[in-house]
Design a protein around this motif. Structure first.
Motif, PDB file in Angstrom:
ATOM      1  N   GLY A  94      -6.005  -7.184   2.481  1.00 47.48           N
ATOM      2  CA  GLY A  94      -6.700  -5.930   1.847  1.00 47.48           C
ATOM      3  C   GLY A  94      -6.447  -4.816   2.672  1.00 47.48           C
ATOM      4  N   GLY A  95      -4.940  -4.690   3.012  1.00 48.70           N
ATOM      5  CA  GLY A  95      -4.490  -3.403   3.900  1.00 48.70           C
ATOM      6  C   GLY A  95      -4.516  -2.225   3.080  1.00 48.70           C
ATOM      7  N   ALA A  96      -4.683  -2.202   1.788  1.00 52.57           N
ATOM      8  CA  ALA A  96      -4.643  -0.936   0.887  1.00 52.57           C
ATOM      9  C   ALA A  96      -6.119  -0.570   0.595  1.00 52.57           C
ATOM     10  CB  ALA A  96      -3.760  -1.146  -0.176  1.00 52.57           C
TER      11      ALA A  96
ATOM     12  N   ARG B  77      -5.163   0.329  -3.408  1.00 55.93           N
ATOM     13  CA  ARG B  77      -4.285   1.359  -4.284  1.00 55.93           C
ATOM     14  C   ARG B  77      -3.201   2.046  -3.620  1.00 55.93           C
ATOM     15  NH1 ARG B  77      -8.948   2.458  -2.822  1.00 55.93           N
ATOM     16  NH2 ARG B  77      -9.595   4.515  -2.107  1.00 55.93           N
ATOM     17  N   ARG B  78      -2.192   2.358  -4.265  1.00 52.25           N
ATOM     18  CA  ARG B  78      -1.012   3.201  -3.843  1.00 52.25           C
ATOM     19  C   ARG B  78      -1.453   4.720  -4.285  1.00 52.25           C
ATOM     20  NH1 ARG B  78       3.348   1.495  -1.802  1.00 52.25           N
ATOM     21  NH2 ARG B  78       4.057  -0.913  -2.185  1.00 52.25           N
ATOM     22  N   ASP B  79      -2.064   5.566  -3.351  1.00 54.13           N
ATOM     23  CA  ASP B  79      -2.355   6.818  -3.187  1.00 54.13           C
ATOM     24  C   ASP B  79      -1.519   7.715  -2.092  1.00 54.13           C
ATOM     25  OD1 ASP B  79      -3.627   6.293  -0.869  1.00 54.13           O
ATOM     26  OD2 ASP B  79      -5.327   6.671  -1.841  1.00 54.13           O
TER      27      ASP B  79
ATOM     28  N   ASP C 180      -2.195   8.948   0.426  1.00 56.27           N
ATOM     29  CA  ASP C 180      -2.472   8.681   2.048  1.00 56.27           C
ATOM     30  C   ASP C 180      -1.577   7.070   2.210  1.00 56.27           C
ATOM     31  OD1 ASP C 180      -4.249  10.740   2.250  1.00 56.27           O
ATOM     32  OD2 ASP C 180      -5.836   9.644   1.676  1.00 56.27           O
ATOM     33  N   PHE C 181      -2.036   6.104   1.304  1.00 60.21           N
ATOM     34  CA  PHE C 181      -1.248   4.827   1.614  1.00 60.21           C
ATOM     35  C   PHE C 181       0.052   4.996   1.501  1.00 60.21           C
ATOM     36  CE2 PHE C 181       0.147   0.708  -0.003  1.00 60.21           C
ATOM     37  CZ  PHE C 181      -0.691   0.018   1.199  1.00 60.21           C
ATOM     38  N   GLU C 182       0.800   5.762   0.681  1.00 58.33           N
ATOM     39  CA  GLU C 182       2.395   5.866   0.668  1.00 58.33           C
ATOM     40  C   GLU C 182       2.829   6.542   2.062  1.00 58.33           C
ATOM     41  OE1 GLU C 182       4.409   4.834  -1.390  1.00 58.33           O
ATOM     42  OE2 GLU C 182       3.070   4.441  -3.128  1.00 58.33           O
ATOM     43  N   LEU C 183       1.940   7.338   2.637  1.00 56.53           N
ATOM     44  CA  LEU C 183       2.505   7.993   3.938  1.00 56.53           C
ATOM     45  C   LEU C 183       2.680   6.732   5.120  1.00 56.53           C
ATOM     46  CD1 LEU C 183       0.760  11.482   3.844  1.00 56.53           C
ATOM     47  CD2 LEU C 183       3.231  10.765   3.881  1.00 56.53           C
ATOM     48  N   LEU C 184       1.503   5.995   4.845  1.00 55.68           N
ATOM     49  CA  LEU C 184       1.443   4.759   5.868  1.00 55.68           C
ATOM     50  C   LEU C 184       2.331   3.980   5.531  1.00 55.68           C
ATOM     51  CD1 LEU C 184      -0.606   3.325   7.830  1.00 55.68           C
ATOM     52  CD2 LEU C 184      -1.696   2.172   5.641  1.00 55.68           C
ATOM     53  N   THR C 185       2.836   3.398   4.627  1.00 53.09           N
ATOM     54  CA  THR C 185       3.883   2.546   4.253  1.00 53.09           C
ATOM     55  C   THR C 185       5.171   3.081   4.530  1.00 53.09           C
ATOM     56  OG1 THR C 185       3.865   2.902   1.994  1.00 53.09           O
ATOM     57  CG2 THR C 185       2.345   1.157   2.683  1.00 53.09           C
ATOM     58  N   GLN C 186       5.478   4.420   4.715  1.00 55.53           N
ATOM     59  CA  GLN C 186       6.652   4.793   5.085  1.00 55.53           C
ATOM     60  C   GLN C 186       6.847   4.764   6.582  1.00 55.53           C
ATOM     61  OE1 GLN C 186       6.660   8.842   3.164  1.00 55.53           O
ATOM     62  NE2 GLN C 186       6.660   8.001   1.229  1.00 55.53           N
ATOM     63  N   LEU C 187       5.820   4.585   7.237  1.00 56.42           N
ATOM     64  CA  LEU C 187       6.219   4.094   8.774  1.00 56.42           C
ATOM     65  C   LEU C 187       7.053   3.313   8.983  1.00 56.42           C
ATOM     66  CD1 LEU C 187       2.577   4.955  10.059  1.00 56.42           C
ATOM     67  CD2 LEU C 187       4.290   6.728  10.136  1.00 56.42           C
ATOM     68  N   PRO C 188       8.131   3.322  10.000  1.00 62.30           N
ATOM     69  CA  PRO C 188       8.796   2.276  10.221  1.00 62.30           C
ATOM     70  C   PRO C 188       8.173   1.026  10.680  1.00 62.30           C
ATOM     71  CG  PRO C 188       9.083   3.954  12.011  1.00 62.30           C
ATOM     72  CD  PRO C 188       8.272   4.416  11.072  1.00 62.30           C
ATOM     73  N   ASN C 189       7.032   1.035  11.327  1.00 61.14           N
ATOM     74  CA  ASN C 189       6.376  -0.409  11.951  1.00 61.14           C
ATOM     75  C   ASN C 189       5.409  -0.680  10.947  1.00 61.14           C
ATOM     76  OD1 ASN C 189       4.823   2.152  12.470  1.00 61.14           O
ATOM     77  ND2 ASN C 189       3.766   1.063  14.227  1.00 61.14           N
ATOM     78  N   VAL C 190       5.313  -0.551   9.729  1.00 59.01           N
ATOM     79  CA  VAL C 190       4.240  -0.879   8.769  1.00 59.01           C
ATOM     80  C   VAL C 190       5.090  -1.427   7.527  1.00 59.01           C
ATOM     81  CG1 VAL C 190       2.635  -0.213   6.922  1.00 59.01           C
ATOM     82  CG2 VAL C 190       2.598   0.860   9.349  1.00 59.01           C
ATOM     83  N   GLN C 191       4.688  -2.682   7.130  1.00 58.26           N
ATOM     84  CA  GLN C 191       5.520  -3.468   6.092  1.00 58.26           C
ATOM     85  C   GLN C 191       4.232  -3.900   5.117  1.00 58.26           C
ATOM     86  OE1 GLN C 191       8.169  -6.738   7.083  1.00 58.26           O
ATOM     87  NE2 GLN C 191       8.766  -7.386   5.058  1.00 58.26           N
ATOM     88  N   MET C 192       4.707  -3.542   3.773  1.00 59.18           N
ATOM     89  CA  MET C 192       3.877  -3.839   2.815  1.00 59.18           C
ATOM     90  C   MET C 192       4.071  -5.090   1.972  1.00 59.18           C
ATOM     91  SD  MET C 192       0.926  -3.394   0.953  1.00 59.18           S
ATOM     92  CE  MET C 192       0.459  -4.358  -0.503  1.00 59.18           C
ATOM     93  N   HIS C 193       3.488  -6.190   1.827  1.00 53.60           N
ATOM     94  CA  HIS C 193       3.585  -7.119   1.030  1.00 53.60           C
ATOM     95  C   HIS C 193       2.771  -7.133  -0.030  1.00 53.60           C
ATOM     96  CE1 HIS C 193       5.786  -8.781   4.340  1.00 53.60           C
ATOM     97  NE2 HIS C 193       4.823  -8.326   5.291  1.00 53.60           N
ATOM     98  N   GLN C 194       3.238  -7.038  -1.304  1.00 55.84           N
ATOM     99  CA  GLN C 194       2.346  -6.969  -2.540  1.00 55.84           C
ATOM    100  C   GLN C 194       2.245  -8.303  -3.114  1.00 55.84           C
ATOM    101  OE1 GLN C 194       3.197  -3.954  -5.545  1.00 55.84           O
ATOM    102  NE2 GLN C 194       1.791  -4.736  -6.872  1.00 55.84           N
ATOM    103  N   LEU C 195       1.313  -8.859  -3.254  1.00 56.92           N
ATOM    104  CA  LEU C 195       1.075 -10.326  -3.744  1.00 56.92           C
ATOM    105  C   LEU C 195      -0.413 -10.481  -3.908  1.00 56.92           C
ATOM    106  CD1 LEU C 195      -0.308 -11.675  -0.931  1.00 56.92           C
ATOM    107  CD2 LEU C 195       1.813 -11.640  -0.123  1.00 56.92           C
ATOM    108  N   ASP C 196      -0.488 -11.627  -4.693  1.00 59.61           N
ATOM    109  CA  ASP C 196      -1.690 -12.034  -5.252  1.00 59.61           C
ATOM    110  C   ASP C 196      -2.403 -13.133  -4.439  1.00 59.61           C
ATOM    111  OD1 ASP C 196      -4.104 -12.798  -6.722  1.00 59.61           O
ATOM    112  OD2 ASP C 196      -3.080 -13.096  -8.507  1.00 59.61           O
ATOM    113  N   LEU C 197      -3.415 -12.914  -3.547  1.00 56.58           N
ATOM    114  CA  LEU C 197      -4.023 -13.816  -2.657  1.00 56.58           C
ATOM    115  C   LEU C 197      -4.770 -14.923  -3.365  1.00 56.58           C
ATOM    116  CD1 LEU C 197      -4.914 -12.056   0.658  1.00 56.58           C
ATOM    117  CD2 LEU C 197      -3.332 -14.085   0.414  1.00 56.58           C
TER     118      LEU C 197
END
Length: 324
Positions: free
Chosen positions: A7-9, A39-41, A43-60
């Protein structure tokens, strides 16, 4: 530290991810980005651009396969769930089903991995049935029995699924030698929390100058906790050994306010004058909610710092920026 946030987004997940990224931790986010508040807004886009943040889009709600995170995680924060009071009434079956499936599939995936702490995020909604029977002390300690008189009220779709998630995570921890902790959030608010909760809903409706301004359960009370305090307390619980196999409230017991007073305070901060029209109470809604946070303080030393007067202006500013 290697951190996983499901639920990181979403609202709390995003702010928790920012906190850990700022610490320099490696942060992995799981979110479907289309079935929930995630959601990708910008704020979230800036977060995921950080080198130590990795986004895994999947359906839990489906078993996890081919997820490249590794076999060792220092902290797993499980926040993924369908939330939002309106949804409890509108899609109760989906709320319960999705919340349970996300938890079961995550735990199945974690089995056999080295996990330093599994932290399951639950809710004050588990106390709704106890309050309806007149058995709920205020402030409410973690030791209060959780009661669901019958499974039929649709509002229980969220509370019952989260309570079962508490049981699953606690027992998973015991069975798999994983330190596990349950936290129960009490009315967390702040920027980027969606539009299905009372504070953002009131802000946006007030901005539209709705008149009369309709409210439900105006005499009901809630004790609101700012997101900065919630994130700091969540992290403190996650890294405190004494919190293992504990249930801990996260909230602000000093900020209890009626819904009517909340509307008036928002009007004051927004420089508005709108007539308020009371329209009764919603079915299954609790009349009073305020956590006892003594256990949080005793175990971690944490006390909230942000009052409503201090925290609401930032939320108002953020939501007003979204409307421009």
């Amino acid at each position: 530290m290697n951190i996983l946030i499901t639920g990181g987004a979403g609202f709390i997940g995003y702010h928790l991810a920012r906190f850990h990224a700022g610490r320099g931790d490696q942060v992995h986010l799981m979110d479907n980005l289309f079935k929930s508040e995630g959601r990708r807004d910008p704020d979230f886009e800036l977060l995921t651009q950080l080198p130590n943040v990795q986004m895994h889009q999947l359906d839990l709600t489906k078993p996890l396969v081919d997820v490249n995170i590794g076999d060792s995680l220092d902290i797993v924060y499980h926040l993924a769930a369908i939330n939002g009071t309106r949804l409890f009434y509108e899609i109760p079956y989906d709320v319960a089903r999705i919340n349970l499936l996300t938890t079961i599939n995550l735990l199945d995936w974690l089995k056999g991995r080295a996990v330093g702490r599994l932290l399951y995020t639950s809710t004050s909604e588990v106390y709704a049935g106890c309050e309806a029977l007149g058995l709920l002390p205020i402030p409410t300690p973690e030791t209060v029995p959780v009661v669901f008189a019958q499974p039929t009220p649709v509002r229980f779709s969220y509370g019952t699924s989260k309570f079962m998630g508490e049981f699953l995570c606690t027992q998973f921890g015991r069975s798999n030698n994983v330190p596990a902790t349950v936290i129960r959030y009490h009315n967390i608010y702040g920027p980027r929390m969606g539009q299905k909760h009372v504070i953002p809903e009131f802000i946006l409706r007030a901005h539209r100058r709705e008149s009369p301004f309709a409210i439900f359960g105006g005499d009901e009370t809630r004790a609101f906790c700012h997101i900065d305090d919630a994130v700091a307390a969540t992290y403190r619980v996650a890294v405190t050994p004494a919190c293992e196999q504990q249930i801990v409230h996260i909230g602000n017991s000093t900020e209890e306010i009626t819904i009517h007073q909340l509307a008036e305070l928002l009007f004051q901060l927004m420089n508005l004058q709108l007539p308020i029209e009371e329209r009764g109470r919603r079915s299954g809604s609790v009349s009073r909610r305020c956590p006892d946070t003594a256990k949080l303080n005793q175990l971690t030393g944490f006390t909230p710092r942000v009052s409503l007067q201090q925290g609401l202006p930032g939320a108002i500013e953020w939501y007003m920026a979204q409307t421009s």
